[in-house]
Motif scaffolding. Sequence first.
Motif, PDB file in Angstrom:
ATOM      1  N   ALA A 232       0.836  -1.209   0.000  1.00 58.71           N
ATOM      2  CA  ALA A 232       0.000   0.000   0.000  1.00 58.71           C
ATOM      3  C   ALA A 232       0.872   1.260   0.000  1.00 58.71           C
ATOM      4  N   TYR A 233       1.976   1.228   0.729  1.00 58.27           N
ATOM      5  CA  TYR A 233       2.879   2.383   0.783  1.00 58.27           C
ATOM      6  C   TYR A 233       3.661   2.513  -0.525  1.00 58.27           C
ATOM      7  N   PHE A 234       4.008   1.386  -1.111  1.00 61.44           N
ATOM      8  CA  PHE A 234       4.649   1.419  -2.425  1.00 61.44           C
ATOM      9  C   PHE A 234       3.715   2.074  -3.444  1.00 61.44           C
ATOM     10  N   THR A 235       2.455   1.661  -3.424  1.00 61.37           N
ATOM     11  CA  THR A 235       1.472   2.207  -4.364  1.00 61.37           C
ATOM     12  C   THR A 235       1.277   3.702  -4.143  1.00 61.37           C
ATOM     13  N   GLU A 236       1.151   4.110  -2.882  1.00 57.87           N
ATOM     14  CA  GLU A 236       0.995   5.536  -2.613  1.00 57.87           C
ATOM     15  C   GLU A 236       2.210   6.316  -3.095  1.00 57.87           C
ATOM     16  N   GLY A 237       3.397   5.774  -2.865  1.00 58.65           N
ATOM     17  CA  GLY A 237       4.612   6.447  -3.305  1.00 58.65           C
ATOM     18  C   GLY A 237       4.677   6.601  -4.817  1.00 58.65           C
ATOM     19  N   VAL A 238       4.302   5.565  -5.540  1.00 55.88           N
ATOM     20  CA  VAL A 238       4.316   5.650  -7.005  1.00 55.88           C
ATOM     21  C   VAL A 238       3.318   6.700  -7.489  1.00 55.88           C
TER      22      VAL A 238
ATOM     23  N   LEU B 154       9.226  18.892  -3.549  1.00 57.62           N
ATOM     24  CA  LEU B 154       9.712  18.059  -2.452  1.00 57.62           C
ATOM     25  C   LEU B 154       8.817  16.853  -2.224  1.00 57.62           C
ATOM     26  N   SER B 155       7.528  17.027  -2.357  1.00 52.12           N
ATOM     27  CA  SER B 155       6.598  15.920  -2.134  1.00 52.12           C
ATOM     28  C   SER B 155       6.864  14.765  -3.105  1.00 52.12           C
ATOM     29  N   ALA B 156       7.184  15.075  -4.339  1.00 51.25           N
ATOM     30  CA  ALA B 156       7.496  14.029  -5.317  1.00 51.25           C
ATOM     31  C   ALA B 156       8.781  13.296  -4.939  1.00 51.25           C
ATOM     32  N   TRP B 157       9.764  14.032  -4.435  1.00 50.05           N
ATOM     33  CA  TRP B 157      11.009  13.404  -4.009  1.00 50.05           C
ATOM     34  C   TRP B 157      10.791  12.517  -2.780  1.00 50.05           C
ATOM     35  N   LEU B 158       9.994  12.983  -1.859  1.00 54.77           N
ATOM     36  CA  LEU B 158       9.672  12.176  -0.677  1.00 54.77           C
ATOM     37  C   LEU B 158       8.924  10.912  -1.072  1.00 54.77           C
ATOM     38  N   ALA B 159       8.064  11.024  -2.064  1.00 54.02           N
ATOM     39  CA  ALA B 159       7.353   9.847  -2.568  1.00 54.02           C
ATOM     40  C   ALA B 159       8.336   8.846  -3.168  1.00 54.02           C
ATOM     41  N   GLY B 160       9.348   9.344  -3.853  1.00 56.36           N
ATOM     42  CA  GLY B 160      10.380   8.461  -4.390  1.00 56.36           C
ATOM     43  C   GLY B 160      11.131   7.728  -3.294  1.00 56.36           C
ATOM     44  N   VAL B 161      11.407   8.422  -2.205  1.00 57.87           N
ATOM     45  CA  VAL B 161      12.068   7.788  -1.062  1.00 57.87           C
ATOM     46  C   VAL B 161      11.139   6.739  -0.451  1.00 57.87           C
ATOM     47  N   GLU B 162       9.844   7.037  -0.390  1.00 60.47           N
ATOM     48  CA  GLU B 162       8.870   6.066   0.121  1.00 60.47           C
ATOM     49  C   GLU B 162       8.868   4.801  -0.737  1.00 60.47           C
ATOM     50  N   VAL B 163       8.923   4.971  -2.043  1.00 60.58           N
ATOM     51  CA  VAL B 163       8.984   3.814  -2.947  1.00 60.58           C
ATOM     52  C   VAL B 163      10.244   3.006  -2.673  1.00 60.58           C
ATOM     53  N   LEU B 164      11.372   3.672  -2.562  1.00 55.14           N
ATOM     54  CA  LEU B 164      12.643   2.990  -2.318  1.00 55.14           C
ATOM     55  C   LEU B 164      12.619   2.217  -0.994  1.00 55.14           C
ATOM     56  N   LEU B 165      12.176   2.856   0.067  1.00 60.52           N
ATOM     57  CA  LEU B 165      12.120   2.182   1.372  1.00 60.52           C
ATOM     58  C   LEU B 165      11.143   1.009   1.352  1.00 60.52           C
TER      59      LEU B 165
ATOM     60  N   VAL C  73      10.369  -0.873  -1.257  1.00 59.16           N
ATOM     61  CA  VAL C  73      10.981  -1.965  -2.025  1.00 59.16           C
ATOM     62  C   VAL C  73      12.059  -2.662  -1.189  1.00 59.16           C
ATOM     63  N   VAL C  74      12.881  -1.894  -0.504  1.00 56.23           N
ATOM     64  CA  VAL C  74      13.925  -2.478   0.337  1.00 56.23           C
ATOM     65  C   VAL C  74      13.295  -3.351   1.419  1.00 56.23           C
ATOM     66  N   PHE C  75      12.264  -2.825   2.098  1.00 54.19           N
ATOM     67  CA  PHE C  75      11.610  -3.612   3.135  1.00 54.19           C
ATOM     68  C   PHE C  75      10.983  -4.871   2.541  1.00 54.19           C
ATOM     69  N   PHE C  76      10.290  -4.728   1.434  1.00 57.14           N
ATOM     70  CA  PHE C  76       9.592  -5.858   0.819  1.00 57.14           C
ATOM     71  C   PHE C  76      10.561  -7.019   0.558  1.00 57.14           C
ATOM     72  N   PHE C  77      11.659  -6.740  -0.114  1.00 60.27           N
ATOM     73  CA  PHE C  77      12.584  -7.815  -0.467  1.00 60.27           C
ATOM     74  C   PHE C  77      13.337  -8.362   0.747  1.00 60.27           C
ATOM     75  N   ALA C  78      13.715  -7.494   1.678  1.00 59.41           N
ATOM     76  CA  ALA C  78      14.397  -7.979   2.887  1.00 59.41           C
ATOM     77  C   ALA C  78      13.466  -8.894   3.683  1.00 59.41           C
ATOM     78  N   ALA C  79      12.204  -8.512   3.806  1.00 58.68           N
ATOM     79  CA  ALA C  79      11.257  -9.321   4.573  1.00 58.68           C
ATOM     80  C   ALA C  79      10.945 -10.640   3.872  1.00 58.68           C
ATOM     81  N   ILE C  80      10.757 -10.593   2.569  1.00 56.31           N
ATOM     82  CA  ILE C  80      10.448 -11.813   1.809  1.00 56.31           C
ATOM     83  C   ILE C  80      11.605 -12.812   1.919  1.00 56.31           C
ATOM     84  N   TYR C  81      12.818 -12.329   1.734  1.00 49.01           N
ATOM     85  CA  TYR C  81      13.965 -13.238   1.801  1.00 49.01           C
ATOM     86  C   TYR C  81      14.242 -13.714   3.227  1.00 49.01           C
ATOM     87  N   TYR C  82      13.975 -12.868   4.206  1.00 47.24           N
ATOM     88  CA  TYR C  82      14.118 -13.323   5.596  1.00 47.24           C
ATOM     89  C   TYR C  82      13.130 -14.452   5.869  1.00 47.24           C
TER      90      TYR C  82
END
Length: 115
Positions: free
Chosen positions: A67-73, A82-93, A95-104
């Motif tokens: 849901a946060y990935f979708t909102e960020g996109v 600035l809001s667009a840049w913050l959204a990009g950071v939200e997307v990045l975070l 994605v990082v969480f998603f893959f770290a959690a899935i692989y864990y």
Amino acid sequence: MKALQLTASASLIALIFLCLAWELWLAPIRPGGSSLVFKTLPLLLPLMGILKGRRYTYQWAPMLILAYFTEGVVRAWSDSGLSAWLAGVEVLLSVVFFFAAIYYAKLSAPSRRAG
């Protein structure tokens, strides 16, 4: 596996702080902050399970993060400045969480630990 747990924990905590700062101070929709700050609350649900390394939490939390990935996109595409840049950071975070959690979750399966 410890690196995956640290990565997931750090990205989740960073996402919590990003959402708070974004909607209260950095680029709120309304001056003085907006009620969108409440979007942070669902991120608190998996926090303790992620910090403690509970496999079950690592299995369901990536679905919440989508849901946060979708909102960020959407906001990266539609907002500006600035809001667009913050959204990009939200997307990045997200994605990082998603893959770290899935692989864990994958690597901490009982069948993987027995071998």
